[in-house]
Design a protein around this motif. Structure first.
Motif, PDB file in Angstrom:
ATOM      1  N   ARG A 176      42.036  46.598  31.013  1.00  0.00           N
ATOM      2  CA  ARG A 176      43.804  46.679  31.378  1.00  0.00           C
ATOM      3  C   ARG A 176      43.694  46.741  32.546  1.00  0.00           C
ATOM      4  NH1 ARG A 176      47.830  50.026  27.847  1.00  0.00           N
ATOM      5  NH2 ARG A 176      47.083  48.378  26.339  1.00  0.00           N
ATOM      6  N   PRO A 177      42.939  47.562  33.446  1.00  0.00           N
ATOM      7  CA  PRO A 177      43.405  47.635  35.050  1.00  0.00           C
ATOM      8  C   PRO A 177      43.075  46.350  35.842  1.00  0.00           C
ATOM      9  CG  PRO A 177      42.339  49.574  34.405  1.00  0.00           C
ATOM     10  CD  PRO A 177      42.332  48.637  33.041  1.00  0.00           C
ATOM     11  N   LEU A 178      42.241  45.482  35.281  1.00  0.00           N
ATOM     12  CA  LEU A 178      41.772  44.422  35.524  1.00  0.00           C
ATOM     13  C   LEU A 178      42.773  43.078  35.213  1.00  0.00           C
ATOM     14  CD1 LEU A 178      37.983  44.796  35.273  1.00  0.00           C
ATOM     15  CD2 LEU A 178      39.303  45.279  37.463  1.00  0.00           C
ATOM     16  N   ALA A 179      43.387  43.239  34.379  1.00  0.00           N
ATOM     17  CA  ALA A 179      44.416  42.125  34.073  1.00  0.00           C
ATOM     18  C   ALA A 179      45.105  41.586  35.108  1.00  0.00           C
ATOM     19  CB  ALA A 179      45.268  42.562  32.779  1.00  0.00           C
ATOM     20  N   THR A 180      45.177  40.192  35.372  1.00  0.00           N
ATOM     21  CA  THR A 180      45.871  39.487  36.278  1.00  0.00           C
ATOM     22  C   THR A 180      46.484  38.271  35.887  1.00  0.00           C
ATOM     23  OG1 THR A 180      45.438  38.675  38.470  1.00  0.00           O
ATOM     24  CG2 THR A 180      43.509  38.256  36.968  1.00  0.00           C
ATOM     25  N   THR A 181      47.683  37.912  36.610  1.00  0.00           N
ATOM     26  CA  THR A 181      48.419  36.517  36.502  1.00  0.00           C
ATOM     27  C   THR A 181      47.961  35.825  37.647  1.00  0.00           C
ATOM     28  OG1 THR A 181      50.351  37.440  37.496  1.00  0.00           O
ATOM     29  CG2 THR A 181      50.039  37.724  35.116  1.00  0.00           C
ATOM     30  N   ARG A 182      46.819  36.321  38.764  1.00  0.00           N
ATOM     31  CA  ARG A 182      46.792  35.499  39.735  1.00  0.00           C
ATOM     32  C   ARG A 182      45.371  34.799  39.613  1.00  0.00           C
ATOM     33  NH1 ARG A 182      50.265  37.716  43.983  1.00  0.00           N
ATOM     34  NH2 ARG A 182      49.584  35.713  45.070  1.00  0.00           N
ATOM     35  N   LEU A 183      44.926  34.402  38.739  1.00  0.00           N
ATOM     36  CA  LEU A 183      43.445  34.000  38.625  1.00  0.00           C
ATOM     37  C   LEU A 183      43.243  32.831  39.665  1.00  0.00           C
ATOM     38  CD1 LEU A 183      41.031  34.641  36.802  1.00  0.00           C
ATOM     39  CD2 LEU A 183      41.600  32.694  35.448  1.00  0.00           C
ATOM     40  N   LYS A 184      44.140  31.986  39.867  1.00  0.00           N
ATOM     41  CA  LYS A 184      43.782  30.893  40.781  1.00  0.00           C
ATOM     42  C   LYS A 184      43.656  31.458  42.255  1.00  0.00           C
ATOM     43  CE  LYS A 184      46.048  26.445  42.632  1.00  0.00           C
ATOM     44  NZ  LYS A 184      47.311  25.688  42.252  1.00  0.00           N
ATOM     45  N   SER A 190      48.178  40.124  47.974  1.00  0.00           N
ATOM     46  CA  SER A 190      48.037  41.679  48.175  1.00  0.00           C
ATOM     47  C   SER A 190      49.510  42.387  47.508  1.00  0.00           C
ATOM     48  CB  SER A 190      47.970  42.216  49.543  1.00  0.00           C
ATOM     49  OG  SER A 190      48.736  41.759  50.240  1.00  0.00           O
ATOM     50  N   ASP A 191      50.570  41.247  47.328  1.00  0.00           N
ATOM     51  CA  ASP A 191      51.764  41.842  47.043  1.00  0.00           C
ATOM     52  C   ASP A 191      51.667  42.299  45.366  1.00  0.00           C
ATOM     53  OD1 ASP A 191      51.325  39.363  46.311  1.00  0.00           O
ATOM     54  OD2 ASP A 191      53.598  38.860  46.400  1.00  0.00           O
ATOM     55  N   THR A 192      50.613  41.697  44.599  1.00  0.00           N
ATOM     56  CA  THR A 192      50.609  42.080  43.165  1.00  0.00           C
ATOM     57  C   THR A 192      49.115  42.505  42.740  1.00  0.00           C
ATOM     58  OG1 THR A 192      50.143  39.906  42.584  1.00  0.00           O
ATOM     59  CG2 THR A 192      52.504  40.485  42.549  1.00  0.00           C
ATOM     60  N   GLU A 193      48.151  42.099  43.566  1.00  0.00           N
ATOM     61  CA  GLU A 193      46.786  42.557  43.176  1.00  0.00           C
ATOM     62  C   GLU A 193      46.304  43.846  44.117  1.00  0.00           C
ATOM     63  OE1 GLU A 193      45.218  40.131  40.576  1.00  0.00           O
ATOM     64  OE2 GLU A 193      47.443  40.615  40.803  1.00  0.00           O
ATOM     65  N   PRO A 194      45.882  44.861  43.423  1.00  0.00           N
ATOM     66  CA  PRO A 194      45.259  45.907  44.194  1.00  0.00           C
ATOM     67  C   PRO A 194      43.888  45.486  44.862  1.00  0.00           C
ATOM     68  CG  PRO A 194      45.212  46.573  42.024  1.00  0.00           C
ATOM     69  CD  PRO A 194      45.989  45.270  42.098  1.00  0.00           C
ATOM     70  N   ALA A 195      43.293  46.364  45.712  1.00  0.00           N
ATOM     71  CA  ALA A 195      42.139  46.073  46.342  1.00  0.00           C
ATOM     72  C   ALA A 195      40.975  45.898  45.404  1.00  0.00           C
ATOM     73  CB  ALA A 195      41.850  47.257  47.506  1.00  0.00           C
ATOM     74  N   PHE A 196      40.797  46.896  44.445  1.00  0.00           N
ATOM     75  CA  PHE A 196      39.920  47.066  43.468  1.00  0.00           C
ATOM     76  C   PHE A 196      39.774  45.672  42.541  1.00  0.00           C
ATOM     77  CE2 PHE A 196      43.024  48.842  40.838  1.00  0.00           C
ATOM     78  CZ  PHE A 196      42.877  48.214  39.439  1.00  0.00           C
ATOM     79  N   ARG A 197      40.856  45.245  42.234  1.00  0.00           N
ATOM     80  CA  ARG A 197      41.019  44.078  41.356  1.00  0.00           C
ATOM     81  C   ARG A 197      40.393  42.877  42.274  1.00  0.00           C
ATOM     82  NH1 ARG A 197      46.525  43.028  39.138  1.00  0.00           N
ATOM     83  NH2 ARG A 197      45.977  45.337  38.119  1.00  0.00           N
ATOM     84  N   LEU A 236      28.255  45.539  39.304  1.00  0.00           N
ATOM     85  CA  LEU A 236      27.860  46.595  38.331  1.00  0.00           C
ATOM     86  C   LEU A 236      28.571  48.112  38.945  1.00  0.00           C
ATOM     87  CD1 LEU A 236      24.031  46.079  38.461  1.00  0.00           C
ATOM     88  CD2 LEU A 236      25.452  45.640  36.681  1.00  0.00           C
ATOM     89  N   PHE A 237      29.024  47.995  40.156  1.00  0.00           N
ATOM     90  CA  PHE A 237      30.132  48.723  40.775  1.00  0.00           C
ATOM     91  C   PHE A 237      31.078  49.082  39.855  1.00  0.00           C
ATOM     92  CE2 PHE A 237      33.195  50.503  43.897  1.00  0.00           C
ATOM     93  CZ  PHE A 237      32.283  51.513  44.640  1.00  0.00           C
ATOM     94  N   PHE A 238      31.827  48.364  39.249  1.00  0.00           N
ATOM     95  CA  PHE A 238      32.824  48.616  38.426  1.00  0.00           C
ATOM     96  C   PHE A 238      32.717  48.990  36.880  1.00  0.00           C
ATOM     97  CE2 PHE A 238      34.390  46.026  42.261  1.00  0.00           C
ATOM     98  CZ  PHE A 238      35.501  46.594  42.402  1.00  0.00           C
ATOM     99  N   MET A 239      31.581  48.876  36.606  1.00  0.00           N
ATOM    100  CA  MET A 239      31.117  49.264  35.216  1.00  0.00           C
ATOM    101  C   MET A 239      31.832  50.592  34.783  1.00  0.00           C
ATOM    102  SD  MET A 239      29.678  46.829  33.626  1.00  0.00           S
ATOM    103  CE  MET A 239      30.983  45.577  34.511  1.00  0.00           C
ATOM    104  N   ILE A 267      35.389  50.301  34.223  1.00  0.00           N
ATOM    105  CA  ILE A 267      35.579  49.263  32.926  1.00  0.00           C
ATOM    106  C   ILE A 267      35.367  50.354  31.648  1.00  0.00           C
ATOM    107  CG2 ILE A 267      34.907  47.486  31.345  1.00  0.00           C
ATOM    108  CD1 ILE A 267      34.220  46.044  34.162  1.00  0.00           C
ATOM    109  N   LEU A 268      34.307  51.179  31.609  1.00  0.00           N
ATOM    110  CA  LEU A 268      33.865  51.932  30.452  1.00  0.00           C
ATOM    111  C   LEU A 268      34.946  52.855  30.399  1.00  0.00           C
ATOM    112  CD1 LEU A 268      29.976  52.393  31.039  1.00  0.00           C
ATOM    113  CD2 LEU A 268      31.393  51.130  29.240  1.00  0.00           C
ATOM    114  N   LEU A 269      35.475  53.753  31.278  1.00  0.00           N
ATOM    115  CA  LEU A 269      36.534  54.553  31.354  1.00  0.00           C
ATOM    116  C   LEU A 269      38.060  54.261  30.935  1.00  0.00           C
ATOM    117  CD1 LEU A 269      35.414  56.837  34.367  1.00  0.00           C
ATOM    118  CD2 LEU A 269      35.119  57.413  31.841  1.00  0.00           C
ATOM    119  N   LYS A 270      38.333  52.981  31.400  1.00  0.00           N
ATOM    120  CA  LYS A 270      39.887  52.553  31.576  1.00  0.00           C
ATOM    121  C   LYS A 270      40.016  51.212  30.597  1.00  0.00           C
ATOM    122  CE  LYS A 270      41.489  55.146  35.523  1.00  0.00           C
ATOM    123  NZ  LYS A 270      42.334  55.026  36.620  1.00  0.00           N
ATOM    124  N   GLY A 271      38.653  50.696  30.321  1.00  0.00           N
ATOM    125  CA  GLY A 271      38.741  49.240  29.766  1.00  0.00           C
ATOM    126  C   GLY A 271      39.008  48.367  30.687  1.00  0.00           C
TER     127      GLY A 271
END
Length: 285
Positions: free
Chosen positions: A63-71, A173-180, A51-54, A57-61
């Motif tokens: 896209r900022p949470l898109a990742t290629t490091r799901l594993k 951490s080389d590709t993923e920011p802390a919030f993600r 809920l902290f991130f809602m 998500i509402l403001l920026k959609g």
């Protein structure tokens, strides 16, 4: 993989702040665990994290949470969620100082895990500072006889699992920011922890719900700050700063319950600060 810039001073400061927030969270868990079971505490902590991130998500959609490091996020969730169950259980069933001791002995394992997993250098200096920090933790926490109980094994498991979680954060951490990193951990953990919570469902009164909300906010903020800290510097370099949580817990106990530190605690605090300063005294080339 990208080049990691090492910023030990900033990373150490952020890790100290994360330790303070985590100490406050632990105090809240100890109080709410008198009437709320461990499964519910873990679930609500993670739900609040989502809920902290809602607003983001509402403001920026999405896209900022898109990742290629799901594993990588799934592995981080596996280690972190397992450590959370063990740690929350330890808080509820062991003296608070003992439970904090277990969790904050995780930096003892991070240099070895980072050396094995990320091939990061392991120096005698790192081993010296972590060992010195552990001595300080023991002096401050003064573990009771409960450490010899079988429940202590759960606390030790929390320590090792947390160390793996810390290094997994460093790994991506080389590709993923802390919030993600924190968002996916909260999302996956909430989905997984909903199952044991449903199986052990209990009604929760409003005061407990409010406290669970505060616990979740403190935990999420601590996770974000901690993730940023380990993105700035290797766990083996700034890990001793996590020991400050024991000092913070001692101060909180004094303010809330009138517990005063004895000479052993003061000496331990001095060793913890010394280890923390030694860890960043020499910048890596």
């Amino acid at each position: 993989m990208g080049i990691r810039l090492v910023k030990p001073v900033q990373g150490a400061a952020l890790l100290a702040l994360s330790a303070l927030l985590f100490s406050l969270m632990a105090v809240g868990i100890r109080e709410v665990s008198d009437s709320v079971n461990n499964e519910s505490v873990v679930f609500f902590r993670n739900l609040v994290g989502v809920l902290f991130f809602m607003p983001l998500i509402l403001l920026k959609g999405l896209r900022p949470l898109a990742t290629t490091r799901l594993k990588s996020h799934l592995w981080r969730t596996t280690y972190g969620l397992a450590a959370m169950y063990c740690f929350f259980y330890a808080i509820a069933h062991l003296p608070l100082a003992d439970a904090m001791l277990f969790t904050y002995s995780a930096p003892l394992f991070t240099p070895l895990i980072a050396w094995w997993w990320l091939k990061e250098p392991l120096s005698k200096r790192m081993l010296l500072t972590t060992g010195l920090g552990l001595i300080g933790v023991l002096l401050v926490a003064k573990p009771s006889a409960a450490l010899l109980d079988s429940q202590a094994l759960i606390g030790m498991a929390a320590s090792v699992l947390a160390a793996f979680a810390f290094v997994s954060i460093r790994e991506m951490s080389d590709t993923e920011p802390a919030f993600r990193i924190v968002f996916y951990f909260s999302l996956f953990s909430a989905l997984i922890s909903a199952i044991p919570m449903a199986l052990t469902w209990q009604s929760i009164a409003q005061p407990e719900l409010e406290l669970l909300l505060v616990i979740g906010l403190l935990a999420t903020a601590s996770q974000i700050v901690m993730s940023k800290a380990y993105a700035m510097a290797p766990p083996g370099l700034i890990g001793p700063f996590a020991y400050l949580a024991i000092v913070f817990a001692g101060v909180i106990a004094w303010l809330r319950w009138g517990e005063t530190p004895d000479p052993s605690s003061l000496l331990g605090a001095a060793l913890i600060f010394t280890a923390s300063l030694l860890a960043i005294a020499r910048r890596p080339r």
